[in-house]
Scaffold this active site. Structure first.
Site, PDB file in Angstrom:
ATOM      1  N   PRO A 148     101.196  50.254  87.913  1.00 38.99           N
ATOM      2  CA  PRO A 148     102.648  50.003  87.831  1.00 38.99           C
ATOM      3  C   PRO A 148     103.440  51.308  87.740  1.00 38.99           C
ATOM      4  O   PRO A 148     103.104  52.202  86.961  1.00 38.99           O
ATOM      5  CB  PRO A 148     102.785  49.186  86.544  1.00 38.99           C
ATOM      6  CG  PRO A 148     101.458  48.548  86.347  1.00 38.99           C
ATOM      7  CD  PRO A 148     100.455  49.531  86.865  1.00 38.99           C
ATOM      8  N   CYS A 149     104.501  51.388  88.546  1.00 39.27           N
ATOM      9  CA  CYS A 149     105.268  52.636  88.614  1.00 39.27           C
ATOM     10  C   CYS A 149     106.513  52.694  87.723  1.00 39.27           C
ATOM     11  O   CYS A 149     107.013  53.797  87.475  1.00 39.27           O
ATOM     12  CB  CYS A 149     105.665  52.932  90.054  1.00 39.27           C
ATOM     13  SG  CYS A 149     106.813  51.726  90.748  1.00 39.27           S
ATOM     14  N   PRO A 150     107.089  51.565  87.240  1.00 36.40           N
ATOM     15  CA  PRO A 150     108.344  51.678  86.477  1.00 36.40           C
ATOM     16  C   PRO A 150     108.279  52.623  85.284  1.00 36.40           C
ATOM     17  O   PRO A 150     109.281  53.250  84.937  1.00 36.40           O
ATOM     18  CB  PRO A 150     108.603  50.230  86.021  1.00 36.40           C
ATOM     19  CG  PRO A 150     107.950  49.391  87.056  1.00 36.40           C
ATOM     20  CD  PRO A 150     106.719  50.147  87.442  1.00 36.40           C
ATOM     21  N   PHE A 152     106.936  55.440  85.133  1.00 43.53           N
ATOM     22  CA  PHE A 152     107.019  56.841  85.553  1.00 43.53           C
ATOM     23  C   PHE A 152     108.132  57.077  86.572  1.00 43.53           C
ATOM     24  O   PHE A 152     108.305  58.189  87.055  1.00 43.53           O
ATOM     25  CB  PHE A 152     105.680  57.273  86.159  1.00 43.53           C
ATOM     26  CG  PHE A 152     104.513  57.058  85.241  1.00 43.53           C
ATOM     27  CD1 PHE A 152     104.278  57.918  84.181  1.00 43.53           C
ATOM     28  CD2 PHE A 152     103.663  55.976  85.412  1.00 43.53           C
ATOM     29  CE1 PHE A 152     103.216  57.714  83.316  1.00 43.53           C
ATOM     30  CE2 PHE A 152     102.594  55.760  84.556  1.00 43.53           C
ATOM     31  CZ  PHE A 152     102.371  56.631  83.501  1.00 43.53           C
ATOM     32  N   SER A 153     108.872  56.027  86.902  1.00 43.46           N
ATOM     33  CA  SER A 153     109.924  56.125  87.913  1.00 43.46           C
ATOM     34  C   SER A 153     111.293  56.272  87.265  1.00 43.46           C
ATOM     35  O   SER A 153     111.559  55.696  86.209  1.00 43.46           O
ATOM     36  CB  SER A 153     109.896  54.872  88.796  1.00 43.46           C
ATOM     37  OG  SER A 153     111.037  54.797  89.606  1.00 43.46           O
TER      38      SER A 153
END
Length: 449
Positions: A148-150, A152-153
């Site tokens: 999941p990227c949220p 680190f985004s």
């Protein structure tokens, strides 16, 4: 607790004192403390697993002609399955384990597997990596994960390991599987925010685990537009190859130059609309005028704030979950006076057109669910290129092939026999050596698409 995390919590406790209520601030700090403790616990657990693994020899397999056991974490809508299908390896792939918690993505993954001719029977049921028994899970040769990227985004507030939903710890929890089973090849993908200095503790744990398990680790930021598809999508790819399985040095795939008019090939030019939008906010890019945006092939992000509204011709902006699940879709095609179609978004992520209907059928014709999964997933063209070179380094040679309809081995044999018998009959009439004709046909075509 580590010095870095202690400093982070101290800074957080001082943040926004006059803008948030004291109770909300105290609650937020407590949640961050909980995530920090979980991070430290995972870090120690991984350290112990790596230490224990050093005393044992991993299973060594010759992969040249063997079945390729696949484990997919945060499986999404099966970009790894499509990539392997395009590499011509679908009949050699055997999924043994996969994780996913989103019910829509589980349905999409199954639909993609069926369309690719890859059987999921006998695999462990999809579940959260936090609840999986990693030690009892089946071993694999290829491990692919798009965490999941949220966390680190910048769009997901970039909370990193202190993300309140725990998304920043999914990758470290999943690494327990790698410690127990040590796949020959691991490919991880995430947003470039992982490289930010505030996420250094997370990155250090990843590096130490792979180094401790005797993997050759490579990291590089790759862009979808450099591998044949005109979408600006920068992602961090991590490739780890076990040293004792490596037969040659790993090299990143070579870039492919795109023509100026490449975007036109990905758009349905026969489908136009009547929607007219104000494009004045999209002319901030150097050398781009409003007339260019109307006349040339381009896709604009009209669902974002003014800060991100910057139009460029010949390329699309990054196709994100937030825009693709909006209704109407948050991307606009000025030349065609309409929004981006879900079929076009599918192509711009590297999926073949033949998958559109199976994906819609799997989600009760919900384009919003397909769009959300597309925005979260990996670009198939990039993953396919990386997988091809990574597999070559462990002795498996594969080349990208055009998508063809999946045909079962039984159907291939029946078709080969039918056509070869027809050839025999024709040759008998013409006086040809029938045995030789039949042998040539079966040898050349019995492998199927």
């Amino acid at each position: 607790m580590g010095k870095f995390l202690a400093n982070h919590l101290q800074a957080t406790s001082r943040r926004g004192g006059g803008t948030r209520k004291k109770k909300e601030k105290a609650s937020g700090v407590r949640k961050e403390e909980t995530q920090c403790k979980k991070f430290e616990d995972l870090k120690q657990k991984l350290k112990c697993l790596v230490k224990a693994a050093k005393g044992t020899k991993p299973e060594k397999r010759h992969l040249v002609n063997a079945k390729l056991r696949l484990c997919s974490d945060c499986a999404g809508m099966g970009a790894d399955l499509v990539a392997l299908r395009l590499l011509g390896l679908s009949r050699r792939v055997k999924p043994v384990c996969w994780s996913e918690i989103d019910s829509s993505k589980i349905s999409l993954y199954k639909a993609v597997a069926k369309a690719c001719g890859i059987k999921l029977e006998g695999t462990h049921k999809p579940q959260s990596v936090f609840h999986r028994n990693h030690e009892d899970s089946p071993a694999s040769d290829i491990y692919v994960a798009g965490y999941p990227c949220p966390a680190f985004s910048s769009l997901g507030h970039g909370r990193g390991i202190v993300d309140e939903a725990g998304r920043g710890l999914v990758g470290l929890s999943a690494l327990q599987y790698v410690c127990h089973h040590r796949p020959s090849l691991c490919i991880l993908e995430n947003v470039t925010g992982v490289l930010h200095k505030k996420n250094r503790p997370y990155r250090r744990v990843l590096e130490k685990v792979f180094q401790g398990l005797n993997y050759d680790l490579h990291m590089k930021v790759l862009n979808t537009q450099d591998y044949g598809i005109p979408q600006s999508r920068r992602r961090l790819y991590m490739v780890a190859i076990r040293e004792d399985q490596k037969v040659k040095r790993f090299k990143w795939p070579e870039k492919r130059n795109l023509s100026v008019n490449a975007l036109k090939q990905f758009l349905d030019r026969g489908t136009s609309g009547t929607e007219i939008l104000d494009l004045s906010k999209h002319t901030r890019a150097k050398g781009v005028s409003e007339a260019d945006l109307w006349e040339k092939a381009c896709v604009l992000d009209v669902g974002s704030s003014a800060k991100f509204q910057c139009g460029r011709t010949g390329r699309t902006p990054c196709l994100t979950r937030a825009r693709l699940q909006q209704r109407p879709i948050g991307f606009y095609v000025p030349r065609l006076k309409r929004r981006l179609l879900i079929s076009e978004a599918l192509r711009l992520q590297g999926y073949p057109d033949q998958l559109l209907q199976p994906l819609l059928d799997a989600t009760d014709q919900s384009e919003s669910k397909v769009g959300a999964a597309l925005g979260d997933g990996m670009s198939v063209n990039v993953l396919s290129a990386v997988l091809g070179t990574a597999l070559a380094s462990v002795g498996v040679n594969a080349k990208n092939k055009p998508w063809m309809e999946v045909v079962s081995a039984k159907d291939v044999r029946q078709e080969a026999n039918r056509q070869s018998l027809s050839c025999v009959a024709t040759c008998a009439e013409n006086g040809c050596p029938a045995k030789q004709v039949r042998a040539n046909f079966v040898d050349g075509d019995s492998h199927g698409p």
